[in-house]
Design an enzyme around this catalytic site. Structure first.
Site, short mmCIF file in Angstrom:
data_model
loop_
_atom_site.label_atom_id
_atom_site.label_comp_id
_atom_site.label_asym_id
_atom_site.label_seq_id
_atom_site.Cartn_x
_atom_site.Cartn_y
_atom_site.Cartn_z
N CYS A 1 0.81 -1.22 0.00
CA CYS A 1 0.00 0.00 0.00
C CYS A 1 0.85 1.27 0.00
O CYS A 1 0.64 2.17 -0.82
CB CYS A 1 -0.98 -0.02 1.16
SG CYS A 1 -0.25 0.12 2.81
N HIS B 1 -2.65 1.43 6.82
CA HIS B 1 -3.02 1.31 5.40
C HIS B 1 -3.17 2.70 4.80
O HIS B 1 -3.60 3.64 5.47
CB HIS B 1 -4.32 0.52 5.25
CG HIS B 1 -4.61 0.14 3.82
ND1 HIS B 1 -3.93 -0.87 3.18
CD2 HIS B 1 -5.48 0.65 2.91
CE1 HIS B 1 -4.38 -0.98 1.94
NE2 HIS B 1 -5.31 -0.06 1.74
N HIS C 1 -5.74 1.87 -4.34
CA HIS C 1 -4.87 1.33 -3.30
C HIS C 1 -4.48 -0.11 -3.63
O HIS C 1 -5.07 -0.75 -4.50
CB HIS C 1 -5.55 1.41 -1.93
CG HIS C 1 -6.67 0.42 -1.73
ND1 HIS C 1 -6.92 -0.19 -0.52
CD2 HIS C 1 -7.62 -0.07 -2.59
CE1 HIS C 1 -7.97 -1.00 -0.64
NE2 HIS C 1 -8.40 -0.95 -1.87
#
Length: 365
Positions: free
Chosen positions: A280, A328, A340
């Site tokens: 990520c 994240h 993402h």
């Protein structure tokens, strides 16, 4: 005669076991009792029921999340390891340069000593400087004033180089220790990641084919669609990128968003920063690198890489962060959507930002 028949049918009198026979009988009786008790106990303790499909899915989700947390820690340790390696290499180069200068000065002084020796006038300070014991030399450095001006300059330079090399060596030793610590930290986080991912795979293997397909559909929905959605997004990437670039607050943000669109469909791989796979924070770092901006490597450092903005102020190119531990990150593209890298097995994709616990957003400076 009758008495004889009566005595003939009388049962013989039972004698109790004594000696070894008695001990054998007692042992067999105890063993039988223990077996009966064990069988009764086994029947009284029912086997633990197997986890339900829902419980397996919940545990797999936790393992994936924990693996992502460990991945960001790994990324941070990797960054520190790279910095420590660079520091050690720099100090090694500096030590080599100082040693070259020291050898040059000693060579010059040696030439002077040779000339003085031929004339029988070897200066005591020169003899001292040529000593193989630097500590002795430094302790008796007061004898420098016996040398001439040129010798004094050379001897002072040698003393300075010896002291400098000692300082560089001490710094190099400290950096080498730090490097060893960073590498141990890397191994620890790598083990945590691989263990959690392996546990997740084992749990998924306990599901039936239908249960696993249901889990994948639910996970895809939670993270913004499956591979088919990613393929559709990639097919329309040019049009989407053009619209997002226009909506971006500046050209740099537009280039970052365009890069992220180009990465749609590429696999998630922990620790990867492209060009063929990403995690990520690796994706957001690479996207802004394409725009000429250097971001730090981890989610918990990227959140401080610009100006914090509220959810209502989001604009394309902003970094959006999730979970309380800032584990994240995605790249906002407008309309409540982001691009993402979700998790292992799920490629880079477009997803709504409201399907994970929102933790904050940053506009890259």
């Amino acid at each position: 005669m009758a008495a004889h028949r009566k005595s003939a049918h009388r049962k013989p009198k039972q004698r109790p076991f004594t000696g070894p026979a008695a001990r054998t009988a007692a042992t067999l009786a105890l063993a039988g009792a223990a077996t009966a008790t064990s069988a009764t106990g086994a029947g009284a303790a029912p086997a633990e029921p197997a986890p339900t499909a829902a419980q397996v899915r919940a545990k797999v989700d936790r393992l994936y999340h924990d693996a992502e947390v460990a991945t960001e820690k790994y990324n941070g340790a990797k960054e520190k390891e790279a910095a420590a390696t660079k520091a050690v290499d720099t100090l090694a180069d500096e030590a080599a340069r100082r040693t070259d200068r020291l050898n040059t000065a000693r060579h010059t002084l040696g030439s002077m000593a040779t000339a003085q020796y031929r004339t029988g006038a070897l200066d005591p300070a020169v003899q001292l400087a040529l000593s193989s014991d630097p500590d002795t030399y430094l302790e008796r450095a007061a004898q420098l004033d016996r040398a001439g001006d040129r010798q004094t300059s050379l001897l002072t330079g040698i003393r300075s180089q010896l002291s400098g090399i000692a300082r560089v060596k001490a710094r190099a030793d400290r950096e080498t220790e730090a490097l060893a610590a960073r590498r141990a930290e890397l191994r620890e986080h790598r083990t945590a990641i691989t263990t959690k991912l392996a546990d997740a795979r084992k749990l998924l293997a306990t599901l039936t084919a239908d249960e696993r397909a249901a889990y994948e559909r639910a996970a895809d929905a939670a993270h913004g669609g499956g591979p088919a959605q990613a393929d559709r997004s990639a097919t329309h990437a040019d049009r989407s990128t053009a619209r997002a670039s226009v909506a971006a607050p500046d050209s740099r943000a537009g280039r970052a968003v365009a890069f992220a669109h180009g990465a749609i469909g590429k696999p998630y791989v922990w620790g990867a920063t492209g060009p063929n796979a990403f995690d990520c924070s690796g994706l957001t770092q690479a996207a802004w690198q394409a725009a000429g901006v250097s971001l730090p490597r981890t989610t918990y450092t990227q959140i401080n890489a610009g100006q914090r903005v509220s959810r209502s102020e989001l604009a394309p190119g902003d970094l959006v962060f999730f979970y309380s531990g800032i584990s994240h990150v995605g790249l906002y593209i407008g309309g409540g959507q982001m691009i993402h890298a979700p998790r292992p097995g799920a490629p880079v994709r477009i997803a709504p930002i409201d399907q994970m616990p929102f933790a904050g957003a940053t506009r890259v400076a």
